[in-house]
Motif scaffolding. Structure first.
Motif, PDB file in Angstrom:
ATOM      1  N   HIS A 158      -8.026  -1.738   5.493  1.00 44.82           N
ATOM      2  CA  HIS A 158      -8.168  -1.780   4.414  1.00 44.82           C
ATOM      3  C   HIS A 158      -8.790  -3.188   4.059  1.00 44.82           C
ATOM      4  O   HIS A 158      -8.235  -4.175   4.431  1.00 44.82           O
ATOM      5  CB  HIS A 158      -6.839  -1.421   3.439  1.00 44.82           C
ATOM      6  CG  HIS A 158      -6.449   0.010   3.581  1.00 44.82           C
ATOM      7  ND1 HIS A 158      -5.917   0.516   2.497  1.00 44.82           N
ATOM      8  CD2 HIS A 158      -6.288   0.741   4.861  1.00 44.82           C
ATOM      9  CE1 HIS A 158      -5.256   1.635   2.980  1.00 44.82           C
ATOM     10  NE2 HIS A 158      -5.669   1.814   4.474  1.00 44.82           N
ATOM     11  N   THR A 159      -9.634  -3.219   2.818  1.00 44.39           N
ATOM     12  CA  THR A 159      -9.939  -4.627   2.258  1.00 44.39           C
ATOM     13  C   THR A 159      -8.911  -4.815   1.167  1.00 44.39           C
ATOM     14  O   THR A 159      -8.107  -4.174   0.785  1.00 44.39           O
ATOM     15  CB  THR A 159     -11.268  -4.409   1.453  1.00 44.39           C
ATOM     16  OG1 THR A 159     -12.196  -3.613   2.328  1.00 44.39           O
ATOM     17  CG2 THR A 159     -11.863  -5.591   0.911  1.00 44.39           C
ATOM     18  N   GLY A 160      -8.742  -6.371   1.363  1.00 46.14           N
ATOM     19  CA  GLY A 160      -7.733  -6.820   0.332  1.00 46.14           C
ATOM     20  C   GLY A 160      -8.453  -8.136  -0.426  1.00 46.14           C
ATOM     21  O   GLY A 160      -9.299  -8.624   0.411  1.00 46.14           O
ATOM     22  N   TRP A 161      -7.699  -8.483  -1.548  1.00 45.14           N
ATOM     23  CA  TRP A 161      -8.207  -9.701  -2.205  1.00 45.14           C
ATOM     24  C   TRP A 161      -6.934 -10.713  -2.563  1.00 45.14           C
ATOM     25  O   TRP A 161      -5.982 -10.030  -2.864  1.00 45.14           O
ATOM     26  CB  TRP A 161      -8.983  -8.991  -3.542  1.00 45.14           C
ATOM     27  CG  TRP A 161      -9.927  -8.023  -3.170  1.00 45.14           C
ATOM     28  CD1 TRP A 161      -9.846  -7.063  -3.001  1.00 45.14           C
ATOM     29  CD2 TRP A 161     -11.246  -8.401  -2.998  1.00 45.14           C
ATOM     30  NE1 TRP A 161     -10.991  -6.153  -2.855  1.00 45.14           N
ATOM     31  CE2 TRP A 161     -12.095  -7.161  -2.711  1.00 45.14           C
ATOM     32  CE3 TRP A 161     -12.214  -9.667  -3.040  1.00 45.14           C
ATOM     33  CZ2 TRP A 161     -13.248  -6.852  -2.296  1.00 45.14           C
ATOM     34  CZ3 TRP A 161     -13.307  -9.449  -2.368  1.00 45.14           C
ATOM     35  CH2 TRP A 161     -14.006  -8.108  -2.365  1.00 45.14           C
ATOM     36  N   TRP A 201      -1.338 -10.735  -2.221  1.00 45.61           N
ATOM     37  CA  TRP A 201      -2.669  -9.898  -1.975  1.00 45.61           C
ATOM     38  C   TRP A 201      -2.639  -8.826  -2.721  1.00 45.61           C
ATOM     39  O   TRP A 201      -1.524  -8.265  -2.813  1.00 45.61           O
ATOM     40  CB  TRP A 201      -2.676  -9.989  -0.459  1.00 45.61           C
ATOM     41  CG  TRP A 201      -2.975 -11.159   0.204  1.00 45.61           C
ATOM     42  CD1 TRP A 201      -2.236 -11.895   0.817  1.00 45.61           C
ATOM     43  CD2 TRP A 201      -4.402 -11.415   0.639  1.00 45.61           C
ATOM     44  NE1 TRP A 201      -3.011 -12.978   1.410  1.00 45.61           N
ATOM     45  CE2 TRP A 201      -4.214 -12.587   1.484  1.00 45.61           C
ATOM     46  CE3 TRP A 201      -5.591 -10.918   0.508  1.00 45.61           C
ATOM     47  CZ2 TRP A 201      -5.305 -13.307   1.915  1.00 45.61           C
ATOM     48  CZ3 TRP A 201      -6.704 -11.464   1.302  1.00 45.61           C
ATOM     49  CH2 TRP A 201      -6.612 -12.755   1.893  1.00 45.61           C
ATOM     50  N   LYS A 202      -3.672  -8.324  -2.845  1.00 43.09           N
ATOM     51  CA  LYS A 202      -3.941  -6.941  -3.746  1.00 43.09           C
ATOM     52  C   LYS A 202      -4.638  -6.071  -2.394  1.00 43.09           C
ATOM     53  O   LYS A 202      -5.828  -6.497  -2.328  1.00 43.09           O
ATOM     54  CB  LYS A 202      -4.515  -7.039  -5.072  1.00 43.09           C
ATOM     55  CG  LYS A 202      -4.726  -5.536  -5.771  1.00 43.09           C
ATOM     56  CD  LYS A 202      -5.226  -5.907  -7.164  1.00 43.09           C
ATOM     57  CE  LYS A 202      -5.077  -4.567  -7.849  1.00 43.09           C
ATOM     58  NZ  LYS A 202      -5.581  -3.373  -7.183  1.00 43.09           N
ATOM     59  N   ILE A 203      -3.967  -5.096  -2.065  1.00 38.94           N
ATOM     60  CA  ILE A 203      -4.837  -4.486  -0.886  1.00 38.94           C
ATOM     61  C   ILE A 203      -5.340  -3.210  -1.333  1.00 38.94           C
ATOM     62  O   ILE A 203      -4.447  -2.692  -2.189  1.00 38.94           O
ATOM     63  CB  ILE A 203      -3.773  -4.442   0.303  1.00 38.94           C
ATOM     64  CG1 ILE A 203      -3.587  -5.838   0.749  1.00 38.94           C
ATOM     65  CG2 ILE A 203      -4.496  -3.523   1.406  1.00 38.94           C
ATOM     66  CD1 ILE A 203      -2.433  -6.031   1.676  1.00 38.94           C
ATOM     67  N   GLU A 204      -6.571  -2.684  -1.112  1.00 39.22           N
ATOM     68  CA  GLU A 204      -7.032  -1.369  -1.668  1.00 39.22           C
ATOM     69  C   GLU A 204      -6.317  -0.185  -0.971  1.00 39.22           C
ATOM     70  O   GLU A 204      -5.587  -0.492   0.150  1.00 39.22           O
ATOM     71  CB  GLU A 204      -8.470  -1.246  -1.482  1.00 39.22           C
ATOM     72  CG  GLU A 204      -9.174  -2.504  -2.068  1.00 39.22           C
ATOM     73  CD  GLU A 204     -10.740  -2.278  -2.113  1.00 39.22           C
ATOM     74  OE1 GLU A 204     -11.049  -1.558  -1.434  1.00 39.22           O
ATOM     75  OE2 GLU A 204     -11.313  -3.238  -2.645  1.00 39.22           O
ATOM     76  N   GLN A 205      -6.306   0.810  -1.768  1.00 40.55           N
ATOM     77  CA  GLN A 205      -5.178   2.063  -1.427  1.00 40.55           C
ATOM     78  C   GLN A 205      -5.960   2.749  -0.381  1.00 40.55           C
ATOM     79  O   GLN A 205      -5.142   3.564   0.296  1.00 40.55           O
ATOM     80  CB  GLN A 205      -4.873   2.697  -2.680  1.00 40.55           C
ATOM     81  CG  GLN A 205      -3.942   1.855  -3.787  1.00 40.55           C
ATOM     82  CD  GLN A 205      -2.727   1.275  -3.070  1.00 40.55           C
ATOM     83  OE1 GLN A 205      -1.920   2.081  -2.228  1.00 40.55           O
ATOM     84  NE2 GLN A 205      -2.504   0.007  -3.191  1.00 40.55           N
ATOM     85  N   THR A 206      -7.176   2.719  -0.394  1.00 43.72           N
ATOM     86  CA  THR A 206      -8.002   3.618   0.504  1.00 43.72           C
ATOM     87  C   THR A 206      -8.605   2.859   1.579  1.00 43.72           C
ATOM     88  O   THR A 206      -9.058   1.556   1.231  1.00 43.72           O
ATOM     89  CB  THR A 206      -9.135   4.678  -0.329  1.00 43.72           C
ATOM     90  OG1 THR A 206      -9.754   3.725  -0.962  1.00 43.72           O
ATOM     91  CG2 THR A 206      -8.242   5.267  -1.316  1.00 43.72           C
ATOM     92  N   LYS A 218     -17.563  -4.305   0.122  1.00 45.79           N
ATOM     93  CA  LYS A 218     -17.413  -3.065  -0.684  1.00 45.79           C
ATOM     94  C   LYS A 218     -18.102  -1.823   0.317  1.00 45.79           C
ATOM     95  O   LYS A 218     -17.510  -0.864   0.686  1.00 45.79           O
ATOM     96  CB  LYS A 218     -18.161  -2.778  -2.005  1.00 45.79           C
ATOM     97  CG  LYS A 218     -17.130  -3.837  -2.733  1.00 45.79           C
ATOM     98  CD  LYS A 218     -17.719  -3.990  -4.224  1.00 45.79           C
ATOM     99  CE  LYS A 218     -16.731  -4.976  -4.959  1.00 45.79           C
ATOM    100  NZ  LYS A 218     -17.294  -5.556  -6.071  1.00 45.79           N
ATOM    101  N   VAL A 248       0.856  -1.164   0.010  1.00 44.47           N
ATOM    102  CA  VAL A 248      -0.023   0.056   0.003  1.00 44.47           C
ATOM    103  C   VAL A 248       0.870   1.160  -0.006  1.00 44.47           C
ATOM    104  O   VAL A 248       1.755   1.456   0.978  1.00 44.47           O
ATOM    105  CB  VAL A 248      -0.881   0.153   1.155  1.00 44.47           C
ATOM    106  CG1 VAL A 248      -1.745   1.022   1.396  1.00 44.47           C
ATOM    107  CG2 VAL A 248      -1.992  -1.088   1.088  1.00 44.47           C
TER     108      VAL A 248
END
Lengths: 337, 337, 337, 337, 337, 337
Positions: free
Chosen positions: A84-87, A94-99, A149, A50
């Motif tokens: 933060h949410t992550g996928w 993992w891809k973690i959301e920036q916000t 979300k 992030v």
């Protein structure tokens, strides 16, 4: 490198719940006698995921739609934290959301955005997040989502000061149940585990004492870790215990088995720790000597277990084990004083 | 290996002052988005430079006669400290004198020889050293030299307890000005930055409050670091902030821009830290988790900046940046809460 | 009831200064061997003197135009404090103004109104008030007045943290001198007496160490009390010392004789205390076990001395003595260890 | 000696509720300007009332069947505490039962017998006792009685750590409401007032923050005192605030007016204290410098108020006032900073 | 890899005692000026040596029957500790028994099994173990063995609180002598070295003060390390000193030379430390920044010395030196302040 | 005024020992149910008895040659302490010597002169004084005298840190026995009672644990008080216990009955306190809320008991009781939890 090839289907398992065949997994290394063993490419998540992050540590992952989703504790370079949410497809990359997540409160009120040490628990078709909120002091916040979300906040369910709120994944005797660890506004040199009950997740009462500190690795305080794992023999709880020295605290991992119907009753409890800081990323970092378990994903078909834990308040590590083995290990310690 | 080849002359710079073309320098590594980046052969100075030394850490370097000179904090193996002069051609490889500086006091009085955390500031043709002296408790000592061989002490300019005295490199409104951080005799779990004024460097008054602790990385205390850097937009101050956990303090680096004429007025201040302990020599050592900025050398012709900082109270590291970029980065944080 | 009849004019006195024949006074009671003895109608000032006051305690009185004037520490029933002017003909019965002193600062700036533990010192034709101000932490504020109606503040003369600023009543060697006790932002479990010098009361430097804590009644900290009394043998300083027990601090009164020309040199110092909490209004109150000397009025013609002191942070008491006797008593203790 | 003669019936009162013409009462002494004034024969209850008692202090009285009943904190000479029922005709002279209250828990479980600092609140036809219980640490216990002979315990309604649970005397918006002060297991050097809601007195949630510490007499912590008094202008809350010095805590009494329908909204709050320790039995005792308000009885017909408070953790005192005057006094302080 | 080849027989040695030609040994590395240097394959003992062990650290080795034997501090994975016997041929590779030592107490009494930080001292034909026992608080336990299989406990020889009991290897003036460090029940932020005397190892008295804390590396506390080494010039004592920072304690090694006949008299003492935490296994671990010397084996024929020390409360390291060099080094520091 | 008239000779007493018919005595006041009651003219000794004294408090009296002698703790007005001999005919009116006791040490060594909290115990024809000495920290000093003029010191019998050394008045099983309370160098927020044994009063060992803190009035620490009183049923020990509040410690008096032959075995122990601070001279003084029992004189012929205790570290009080009643009272508490 994680390998998924070598997972044999065990005939009989203790775990109750869904199969998670895509569980991240590595077999126990040769010569290793540990009950829980580390993923050899730890840490799996670092601050680099992030922008402007200082650390990504005590975080919760859960199986979701054939892959994984998670709620992550991100400390940014102001040294404040948010969730933060992550996928992930494989639970390792993992891809973690920036916000940060914005938890919706009532009308005309600003969302809640701060917090740390989240847990995620699926009950029915909702995913509940419980974390350490700041409501005039640290206490437990609760919110729910269906899609990771939009998250809806449940109005201040706990007074300060409380931390480590961990829900059970189903109602028991018609009541939601939540483990928690009453604390204080500071760094809390004490702490025992309680269980609180609710009919609606809004009003809580009929609190029970579950278990307290003991000498050894858990002499300063203890707190529940991942959402309890349902098994045929009881709820398997992985928890953290804290030991102190002249140079500060050591956070260590242990386990207990709670009664299925009256989960404030402790059937077995580990005298020995499950995992203690030994790896370099556990021994040194923002807060040295910390392993802090937050989430556990179980493949009920095989009893395989992956534990996500924060290390040195800096990164996320994964460790593996077998549910049945851990329960057996707990039973063997029954007569240890 | 440090490389000086790739330094383009920027057309317009913000820095005011002398060109220092021989500034130690490395370009920002590829893929790195940090505002300040570490020299890849850090640490540049270790205890090995002085016989019987235990550590050489929080030290001040300055450009001098085509090379560099510095005043170094040397902890010897009695675990007491003194200040030593050191010399370097390239600012990276240093020769440090084996015997401590003896600051001359008045007639018939013994010299002052103890102290730590020195800063060096050129005003006119004198080089002023300010450091943490022991005058019945920790406080700021001031002395001057022209040749880094003979140092003259100015009689007890501050009462205890004060630390991190940092002079401005010229008089402002006819007055010498010094940043400082009032403290206590112990390890000081608080601290804000003040500015003191003097007409003669002997008598001080008209003290001003500059800035205080804030949440996040600077929640316990803050203190000025290198001598402020004069730029067209204000004085660029690099400072340290301290964050605490159950396992002690983290010393971190931040920055602020002060008004040119009334330098107790803060124009911009970093919500984000500039540099936090991440490298092994910063995470472990005599005092783990410390980066402590002490000196900054600027090549005004190119805006290039080299920051000297102590790491874990054990060694000296160098980090690089661009003055203009830092000021831009400060401005971008204006609306961060 | 105070009696002024029995005051014989002594032939030779040690005190230097004005005659104050209307000094409040009672002879030493029969059978009493104390060097300092209490006024038998103590306390002379209580909270009742000011509306909404909670306590009137550590306060400074001085002879003025044939009567007396004073600056009083008034804690109101918000438990915050301010300074009030007060007037008296006999030094025992006081009329204290209902509104706090507002110290004028510069143009367009709000006045300073908070503070505690004031001293008043006449130098030339000005009366200087020094007290514990709040300039981002406790430190010494200085202001002056000629009429005790308008007070002018001198811009922040000291950085935090300092308390008990006590001026000398004349310049010495061309310099104003002020005793002070560097401290910390809290309740300060340490503290020694220093002397600071100034040519203009604005800029201060050339600080000197005067004396430090010692075992016994002054083992925790010491601080100067009233403005030093000039005598032929030196400056007589009455000061407080603090002793601790498992139940908190005891504030006690002692004395020292400082060199006339170099008043940072201690000629004699009391091993024994002058006065310790024994009276009911000293033993119980807002802060039990406190006697805190703040002002001393001397009739130089007779060497008679009246000391004003705060008791239990609640009220003001007066005690009497003879300057010459105190100096003699100090000398007798010279060989006490 | 208490006199009841001089009570004029005021035409219009602010208080809502029952007339209590037999309220203990004394008119304000001549020359006294205090808003709350002490009963001149205080203390009204001492340890002598119960065999083997060490102290009877923080206790709750309420009007009952033409006389008064109360729940008393009795510390016995083991220095442990329990709650005792007591009876009185005039509210001043009390007969306290020799054996502690045993709160009935569920079947086959031992009764709860320990606790301190009880409040008693009538809601409908039940009298609810809330007090500081020991459920693995200090927290709020709740029980109810109709006859003050049999008391039924409501299963652990609060997790540790909480103190000073104070119910409102009726449901508001369909919910029971309770003020409370989250704390810690020790002597708690912090504390703010919260409000918790419940539909059944068993499960609690939707917690609200009411008010926090402020500088002055309430700088360390605050806690609700008696059951709030319903008036036409809002709920009148008398509460305690704590101030500290080098010699420990001072417990002081203040007041606030809360919104009638949303009682977590503070309409007015006292900058000044209502009553601080001044009487000898308040200044000295087991814990010096304590006044701790616990119960308030109002005669709604006349607005007269009698406050029961513990003094120095040793005895019970009574103070008198007028509800309307207190509200007026709160309004006058609106602009005090 | 340890090499024993290069050990020249020195002509004259200072050490008194047996030759131990099989002493573990490595020559000082080239370019190294240290008085004590580390074995290059440190740590020599880790937790892996005992099942369920968390750490094996502060332990005592001694030459025995042509090989070595030792008493080891084993912390198991409950984070409690016990003492285990261990055996080695070369002093570097150890076989440690899986079950703890059970010290025999009197008839019908359970054995003592807990403790830490053992020393082993041969006096006559008995080997005495002294360690930190728990007799209602930490204090010194003493036991003896001849075969390291059966150990006999001497009834509580010391009251709490004491640690680091270190016997001299022979009677002096007809008395057994033991160094010790009086302490407290906690982590003890103070501590000086005393000497106690006994005629029978049961009753102790005529205690002497040996030496106290000093500034620098030993400013918090000191404690004796290995059994003193007899030399022609006095008893060589290696001891630990503790320094503190904002991030906890640093345990460091120093040395002193005690008078042969009156060993409470200190002839020389090191201003400089002998060894401080620098190696990774000393800087990070369960308790970072610890070197804790426990045993020293000397080959009197060659003056060679091997010191066993605990590192970071996690592992055992070995360091080498020459007795004569250390004594010379102590003498050279005589005039250091 | 003390009256000795009304002392009936009881037929059968429990006390063993000498008759002391001239014991100071007052009958229990009418209506008083206390087991121990105060002398109505307390305090019996104040600072006025010795020149330059600040306080005379925790002191030991004993019957001697038809009158009484004692060793007194005198704090002088330096707030340091020493021990003084005192003489009395009636045990109430005392003449205390102006100069401190000088305990003779060995040849050419200065005498010991400092100390506090003395006990005096007759064993054979010697009177032993045990007190809190300063041997590099507080610990127990022992000396003996036959005439209370010359006192001989026994070389440092205890290492620091220990206080409240109390000898038994005869050898038991051939051994001298001493109760003691291991402590620390400060104000010691913990403490239990131990028993140490010796064959010669020089060397001590075979230490036993006697009893520890318990909840209630003795929750912080306990310490033995007067020399144990021999009775037919065991040794009657009066001891102090300490309770804490937010405002410091309360020192309270309790009792226990120890086994005659194995006095480390506790037969009965008081759940209730014997005497707690209630009188004004106990509630206020140098250290408020202290009663500290130091000596007990018994008239074995009548079982009458006079206890000497320090009050508020300021004065000495006397309280009376009957040995048989106290033992009966202890037995009645057997089942109190």
């Amino acid at each position: 490198m994680a390998s998924k090839k070598s997972v044999p289907q065990k005939k009989s398992t203790l775990s109750i719940g869904a199969a998670v065949p895509h569980l991240p997994w590595q077999e126990r290394p040769k010569g290793c006698a540990d009950i829980l063993w580390r993923y050899d490419s730890n840490p799996v998540i670092t601050a680099g995921n992030v922008k402007n992050a200082d650390a990504i540590s005590n975080s919760a992952a859960i199986a979701y739609k054939g892959g994984f989703v998670g709620v992550f504790r991100v400390d940014d370079n102001t040294r404040l934290f948010s969730l933060h949410t992550g996928w992930s497809k494989d639970g390792l990359s993992w891809k973690i959301e920036q916000t940060p997540i914005k938890f919706k409160v009532g009308k005309n009120q600003p969302p809640v955005v701060k917090g740390y040490d989240p847990r995620v628990c699926k009950i029915g078709d909702r995913y509940y997040v419980s974390w350490c909120n700041d409501f005039h002091g640290p206490t437990i916040g609760i919110a729910w989502t269906k899609d990771f979300k939009t998250y809806t906040f449940i109005e201040n369910a706990f007074v300060p000061f409380n931390r480590n709120g961990v829900l059970f994944p189903r109602k028991i005797n018609g009541r939601y149940m939540m483990l928690n660890r009453p604390s204080d506004p500071g760094q809390t040199a004490f702490g025992d585990i309680f269980l609180s009950q609710s009919k609606d997740l809004v009003f809580w009462g009929e609190h029970k004492f579950v278990m307290g500190r003991r000498r050894g690795w858990e002499k300063i305080k203890i707190g529940p870790g991942p959402v309890p794992i349902e098994t045929k023999e009881g709820w398997l709880l992985i928890y953290h215990g804290v030991f102190d020295s002249c140079n500060g605290f050591n956070y260590v991992m242990g386990a207990a088995l709670l009664d299925l119907n009256e989960p404030w009753k402790v059937k077995y409890r580990s005298r020995r720790y499950l995992l203690a800081p030994k790896a370099p990323y556990e021994l040194a970092g923002r807060v040295p000597n910390v392993v802090f378990p937050v989430a556990a994903i179980v493949d009920a078909a095989t009893d395989r277990l992956a534990v996500y834990y924060g290390a040195s308040d800096s990164v996320v590590g994964v460790a593996f084990g077998h549910v049945g083995e851990i329960i057996q290990w707990l039973k063997e310690q029954k007569d240890l004083d």
